[in-house]
Write an enzyme that holds these catalytic residues in place. Structure first.
Site, PDB file in Angstrom:
ATOM      1  CG  ASP A 271      -7.865   2.240  -8.183  1.00 58.86           C
ATOM      2  OD1 ASP A 271      -7.543   1.758  -7.077  1.00 58.86           O
ATOM      3  OD2 ASP A 271      -8.159   3.443  -8.324  1.00 58.86           O
ATOM      4  CD1 TRP A 272      -7.149  -2.250  -2.838  1.00 56.66           C
ATOM      5  CD2 TRP A 272      -5.920  -1.695  -4.622  1.00 56.66           C
ATOM      6  NE1 TRP A 272      -5.847  -2.659  -2.610  1.00 56.66           N
ATOM      7  CE2 TRP A 272      -5.080  -2.335  -3.678  1.00 56.66           C
ATOM      8  CE3 TRP A 272      -5.351  -1.286  -5.822  1.00 56.66           C
ATOM      9  CZ2 TRP A 272      -3.719  -2.562  -3.902  1.00 56.66           C
ATOM     10  CZ3 TRP A 272      -3.999  -1.498  -6.050  1.00 56.66           C
ATOM     11  CH2 TRP A 272      -3.209  -2.127  -5.096  1.00 56.66           C
TER      12      TRP A 272
END
Ligand code: BGC
Length: 711
Positions: A271-272
């Site tokens: 995920d970012w």
């Protein structure tokens, strides 16, 4: 800014995308471009031709916000440049569970994933996935960051709308179908957020603490279906920690379970900004860091050079990425250059009709006393339409939830527009009040033959809802309106369960979730009876704020300032808990009304050689309108299995005309009768008698039978 176009052998590349020459031209220079070889063989051949630099360039992205990549900013959330020398096209990543997200123009805003799940329609989910994949590809995107299959453990979760509800089987079936649709295009689907991600409060640093059996029976199965049935190309590891280990460096979930037990052979993307280390993350099973190479950039290069990350590990990372690219066709059919399609409208008529159909199937009729619905206004009468969402065309939280899954609606039809147009066909009028002045709204309702109040909640990534109450004093607005006119219908545009203190005095309630851009058309069709409601709740609606399995601070938002969430409810998530303690919710899982009625009879079980069993039964439409029943099959294990009272393991939508009867068949796989044994690290079928329960909601199961699995 236009991209610099460079012609290099087989690939024509701008800085944004490559147009790879037909395979036959490419094979001499890049033999892995031959489609005659398997994705595995192509991957091996290509990896053997790559330098360490080539490999390192593939495992992280560039900063799409920097001036160099300007045209991508706002249109893609991640970008891995192509490698023209090796004919590797770029990867362009974007969100999109309810439509291609970010600042995209000309894409369709479909209903929120929670509405998609409420259809219980895997065929529709596949078609929707296909449309999402097509629109993504048309916009230059070849990695779609969807679907989200996190189980709705905490109803206040700000991302409740983004996923498919509280049941692992329903979530897995909808997800697998959608992934098949997405990857029917040369677009990689990304199932997320692996493995546990059940709240937004302190999401970066929260440790979800749960036992292995709960992990494998409740939280992992949707990912398993995404892999087994959907053949998903990418898995996104989530924010936060699992038992005090960051998700994106957790060897247990990323390697032992994902690769070892589930057989996943694509790639894991973080995920970012969820990557927290170099060697630990790579060794644990993370393949790609997003959005940029804080760890998998220079630090990984140094670690590889120093031998701290082995070349074998780097090859695993690269191979997973390339294998998925070959498998779905990214090499052979890369999307058009973003710069050429940024303004292109990819929202086809068919997609807009699909958005309407998903909403028509996903809206759940919760109450219909009288019955007051469907509406039959007489010519000259007035319908009072009240509430901010009714007039909204382009705003979270009305048509779409907020955060990375937000989709801007182009050509939206508001409920007000849809109802006004439909009412006009019978000579009725619509009068509107936005509800900001409750007494004006009540006065309008008093003059009308019927009042429809639209209510909303605020769901967005990044924060949980404080509680399940409708915000902004909407309960008062509804109570005032129904006092002025008892013929009041409440239409909810919420991303999840809300409390309804006014329910006793309101004759009808329709839950439409975040309905997407065809909201007005679909809602008018449902309220006027052009379409018979058929959606079913993918999530229990509690009767009060403190009802449900999550009641302590240690469970949510977690002890130590929301750093530790105890999943002490174990397997008793959602309806599993309500059944266990025999609590009556406001509306149970699987519930939804129709304008017609169905009757069940003659349940029979037909064991198959492989341990699965087919349940057959007769379903009749005993009402006066055509309609769809969602038949559900639950399994109640023998006590020795130690399972919740019953669990969903099969369902089917059945359309019947009035008086029509169908023989329905639903397959229950062997896993319906198996429990995860943490000691054996395997699924075990506890011997005994399993009760099979069939009906139209988790709390209406008129048919019962038994099944004894073979030993
Ligand atoms: C979300 C992901 C999303 C990513 C990229 C993160 O904040 O948790 O679901 O895919 O952003 O937009």
């Amino acid at each position: 800014m236009r991209g610099r176009v460079i012609a290099l052998g087989a690939a024509l590349c701008s800085i944004f995308a490559c147009t790879v020459a037909p395979a036959s031209h490419a094979t001499a220079r890049c033999p892995w471009m031959s489609t005659a070889m398997s994705p595995d063989a192509r991957t091996q051949l290509l990896v053997s031709a790559m330098t360490v630099q080539d490999k390192l360039a593939l495992v992280t992205g560039v900063d799409v916000a920097s001036p160099q990549w300007a045209p991508l900013a706002g249109h893609a959330v991640g970008y891995v440049p192509g490698n023209p020398r090796l004919c590797i096209p770029p990867l362009t990543l974007n969100d999109g569970g309810a439509g291609v997200s970010d600042a995209q123009v000309g894409t369709t805003a479909f209903p929120a994933p929670i509405a998609q799940a409420a259809t219980w329609d895997t065929l529709r989910a596949r078609t929707l996935g296909d449309a999402l994949g097509q629109e993504a590809w048309g916009k230059g995107i070849d990695v779609l960051l969807a679907p989200d299959v996190n189980i709705a453990r905490v109803p206040e979760n700000g991302r409740n709308f983004e996923a498919f509800g509280e049941d692992p089987f329903l979530s897995g079936q909808i997800a697998a179908a959608e992934i098949q649709g997405i990857q029917h295009n040369p677009v990689i689907a990304t199932v997320k957020h692996y493995a546990v991600n059940s709240q937004e409060t302190n999401r970066w640093y929260l440790s979800s603490n749960l036992d292995d059996r709960t992990l494998r029976e409740i939280y992992v199965p949707p990912f398993e279906a995404a892999i087994d049935q959907g053949h998903v190309g990418a898995v996104m590891c989530g924010y936060g920690l699992i038992d005090n280990v960051f998700s994106c460096e957790d060897r247990n979930t990323l390697t032992s379970i994902l690769r070892g037990q589930l057989g996943f052979d694509g790639f894991v993307v973080s995920d970012w900004r969820a990557t927290h280390s170099v060697g630990r993350a790579a060794a644990a099973g993370l393949d790609m860091e997003m959005p940029t190479g804080v760890h998998f950039g220079t630090p990984l290069a140094q670690a590889v050079a120093a031998g701290r990350v082995s070349s074998r590990t780097l090859d695993r990372m690269v191979s997973g990425i390339l294998r998925s690219m070959f498998t779905v066709g990214v090499f052979d059919h890369p999307p058009p250059l973003y710069e050429n399609v940024g303004q292109t409208n990819v929202s086809t008529n068919a997609d807009q009709i699909l958005a309407r159909h998903v909403e028509e199937e996903g809206a759940v009729l919760l109450k219909n006393a009288g019955p007051i619905l469907p509406l039959h206004p007489v010519a000259g009468s007035t319908i009072a339409v009240i509430g901010q969402p009714a007039g909204a065309l382009d705003l979270a939280p009305y048509l779409s939830g907020g955060g990375s899954a937000y989709v801007a609606a182009t050509n939206a039809v508001s409920p007000l527009q849809g109802l006004t147009a439909r009412a006009a066909t019978v000579g009725a009028k619509v009068a509107y009040a936005d509800g900001s002045d409750p007494s004006a709204a009540a006065a309008l309702a008093a003059q009308a033959s019927v009042a429809i109040v639209f209510a909303y909640d605020h769901e967005t990534e990044g924060e949980d809802r404080p509680n399940l109450e409708l915000p902004d004093d909407q309960d008062t607005l509804i109570a005032d309106v129904v006092r002025a006119n008892p013929n009041t219908i409440v239409v909810l545009e919420t991303g999840g369960p809300v409390l309804m203190p006014w329910l006793g005095s309101v004759p009808a309630v329709l839950e439409t979730w975040y309905p997407g851009q065809q909201a007005g058309v679909a809602i008018a069709a449902l309220l006027f009876g052009d379409v018979n409601p058929s959606g079913r709740l993918p999530q229990t609606f509690p009767a009060s704020g403190d009802q449900g399995p999550i009641t302590t601070q240690a469970q949510w938002p977690g002890a130590n300032d929301a750093q530790d969430a105890a999943f002490s409810e174990g397997l008793f998530v959602g309806y599993r808990w309500y059944d266990h303690v025999k609590a009556t919710p406001l509306f149970p899982f699987g519930f939804g009304l129709s304008y017609t009625k169905f009757a069940y009879s003659r349940l029979r079980m037909h064991p198959m050689a492989d341990g699965s069993v087919v349940a057959t039964f007769t379903l009749a439409n005993v009402g006066t309108r055509a309609g769809v029943e969602v038949s559900q099959v639950y399994v109640d294990d023998p006590p020795a299995a130690g399972e919740p009272p019953k669990q969903l393991f099969g369902f089917r939508r059945v359309f019947l005309k009035p008086g029509q009867t169908a023989n329905v068949k639903i397959l229950l796989g062997w896993r319906a009768f198996a429990q995860w044994n943490p000691n054996q690290q395997n699924w075990v079928v506890t011997p005994g008698l399993y009760r099979i329960l069939v009906g139209g909601s988790s709390r209406s199961l008129p048919l019962r039978s038994f099944y004894r699995p073979p030993r």
